[in-house]
Design an enzyme around this catalytic site. Structure first.
Site, PDB file in Angstrom:
ATOM      1  N   ASP A 236       7.894   3.877   3.388  1.00  0.00           N
ATOM      2  CA  ASP A 236       6.488   3.664   3.758  1.00  0.00           C
ATOM      3  C   ASP A 236       6.177   4.173   5.159  1.00  0.00           C
ATOM      4  O   ASP A 236       5.020   4.172   5.572  1.00  0.00           O
ATOM      5  CB  ASP A 236       6.139   2.174   3.654  1.00  0.00           C
ATOM      6  CG  ASP A 236       4.642   1.917   3.665  1.00  0.00           C
ATOM      7  OD1 ASP A 236       3.890   2.760   3.150  1.00  0.00           O
ATOM      8  OD2 ASP A 236       4.222   0.870   4.194  1.00  0.00           O
ATOM      9  N   SER A 260      -2.476   1.919   3.165  1.00  0.00           N
ATOM     10  CA  SER A 260      -1.802   2.304   1.921  1.00  0.00           C
ATOM     11  C   SER A 260      -2.525   1.691   0.730  1.00  0.00           C
ATOM     12  O   SER A 260      -2.923   0.521   0.770  1.00  0.00           O
ATOM     13  CB  SER A 260      -0.347   1.832   1.936  1.00  0.00           C
ATOM     14  OG  SER A 260       0.356   2.391   3.025  1.00  0.00           O
ATOM     15  N   GLN A 309       2.738   8.363  -2.486  1.00  0.00           N
ATOM     16  CA  GLN A 309       1.843   7.309  -1.995  1.00  0.00           C
ATOM     17  C   GLN A 309       0.450   7.898  -1.770  1.00  0.00           C
ATOM     18  O   GLN A 309       0.318   8.996  -1.223  1.00  0.00           O
ATOM     19  CB  GLN A 309       2.340   6.717  -0.679  1.00  0.00           C
ATOM     20  CG  GLN A 309       1.428   5.606  -0.141  1.00  0.00           C
ATOM     21  CD  GLN A 309       1.897   5.054   1.200  1.00  0.00           C
ATOM     22  OE1 GLN A 309       1.377   5.419   2.252  1.00  0.00           O
ATOM     23  NE2 GLN A 309       2.903   4.192   1.168  1.00  0.00           N
TER      24      GLN A 309
END
Length: 317
Positions: A236, A260, A309
């Site tokens: 991440d 996110s 992502q």
């Protein structure tokens, strides 16, 4: 379980502490949360095993998304222990999650795990990460016993190794700002970018790509589940950086609003989270206030994971 960072712990000890979940028993869960835990409805309630883990304090006072991903990996994997005792190891091979609400970094998180299926080769789990009676992440994961089969991979790029590159801690440690101090002293993952970092200096006319070397700052326990969780945690970091590079933006830009939205990850081969791995990243698209990041992780010449992502990326005028 304490809610605050324990000041006597090193960054890697703190991460292991965060990944050490306490099992609370079973509960009925519904679309709104855990029944009896401020849930508004029990419609469609199903049985789940419930775990709890604390949150790491962050400069922006919101839970780091990678922390929730890693804890979901741990919670799901812990429910496979009995299956693995009978059938042998079943490492995680994929995960998919939606970030639904910002997490409060002053509060612990509860993880309600539904044991969806245990087949002859695969196990599937669904995890609801819950704070204040409401889900902050919806997460699914699949685990598979190791098997022989077709084998091919992308070739690892021929790029400079981590030796001789400066870490983000070195690059930002002299700056008197909470975020810079956190990166320099509290992050459990070391990052050594090959390109110039996008925290302070814009990269005008830059392609929407970057490469970063990463590893845990200290040794990890031998448990493969912890190494997979640490890889999810690290995945991440910086995956939306290529979006900013393409548009000459920096993380320090006060107009920037980033969050996110969802996260997927495929684990192809065994990996050691405390050894160097190369994280290559690119953004094939940005539109409608969203940016997409795609990443590959290589270790020892092998492709060990692929990541995707999408995030909200807005520039406030």
């Amino acid at each position: 379980m304490t809610d605050d960072v324990k000041p006597t712990l090193t960054p890697i000890e703190d991460l292991i502490d965060v990944l050490t979940l306490e099992e609370l028993g079973t509960a009925k869960i519904s679309v709104t949360g855990i029944e009896g835990q401020d849930a508004a409805s029990s419609i469609g309630a199903t049985e789940a095993r419930v775990f709890e883990g604390r949150s790491q304090r962050m400069p922006h006072n919101r839970v780091f998304g990678g922390q929730v991903l890693a804890q979901c990996v741990m919670a799901a994997g812990l429910t496979l222990r009995a299956v693995e005792e009978r059938e042998g190891p079943r490492p995680i091979h994929s995960l998919h999650g939606y970030f639904m609400r910002p997490g409060d970094d002053t509060l612990p998180i509860r993880f309600a795990v539904e044991e969806m299926r245990d087949g002859r080769s695969f196990s599937t789990r669904r995890v609801h990460a819950i704070q204040k009676g409401a889900p902050i992440m919806s997460f699914t994961a699949s685990f598979q016993e190791q098997a022989a089969g077709l084998d091919h991979q992308l070739t690892m790029p021929d790029l400079p190794g981590p030796d001789g590159l400066r870490s983000l801690a070195d690059l930002l440690g002299h700056i008197d700002h909470p975020a810079a101090r956190h990166i320099a002293t509290q992050r459990p993952i070391e990052q050594r970018p090959i390109e110039e970092a996008t925290f302070l200096t814009p990269a005008p006319d830059s392609p929407a790509e970057q490469q970063v070397w990463m590893r845990a700052v200290d040794s990890l326990p031998a448990d493969p589940l912890i190494h997979a969780a640490v890889l999810a945690y690290a995945s991440d970091y910086s995956l939306l950086d290529p979006v900013l590079r393409r548009h000459g933006l920096t993380w320090a830009d006060p107009r920037l609003r980033v969050a996110s939205l969802d996260h997927s990850m495929w684990f192809h081969r065994p990996v050691s989270g405390d050894d160097w791995f190369l994280y290559t990243q690119e953004s094939p698209s940005a539109s409608s206030g969203r940016g997409l990041g795609i990443g590959q992780m290589f270790q020892g010449g092998q492709l060990v994971a692929t990541v995707a992502q999408e995030g909200m990326v807005r520039v406030k005028e």
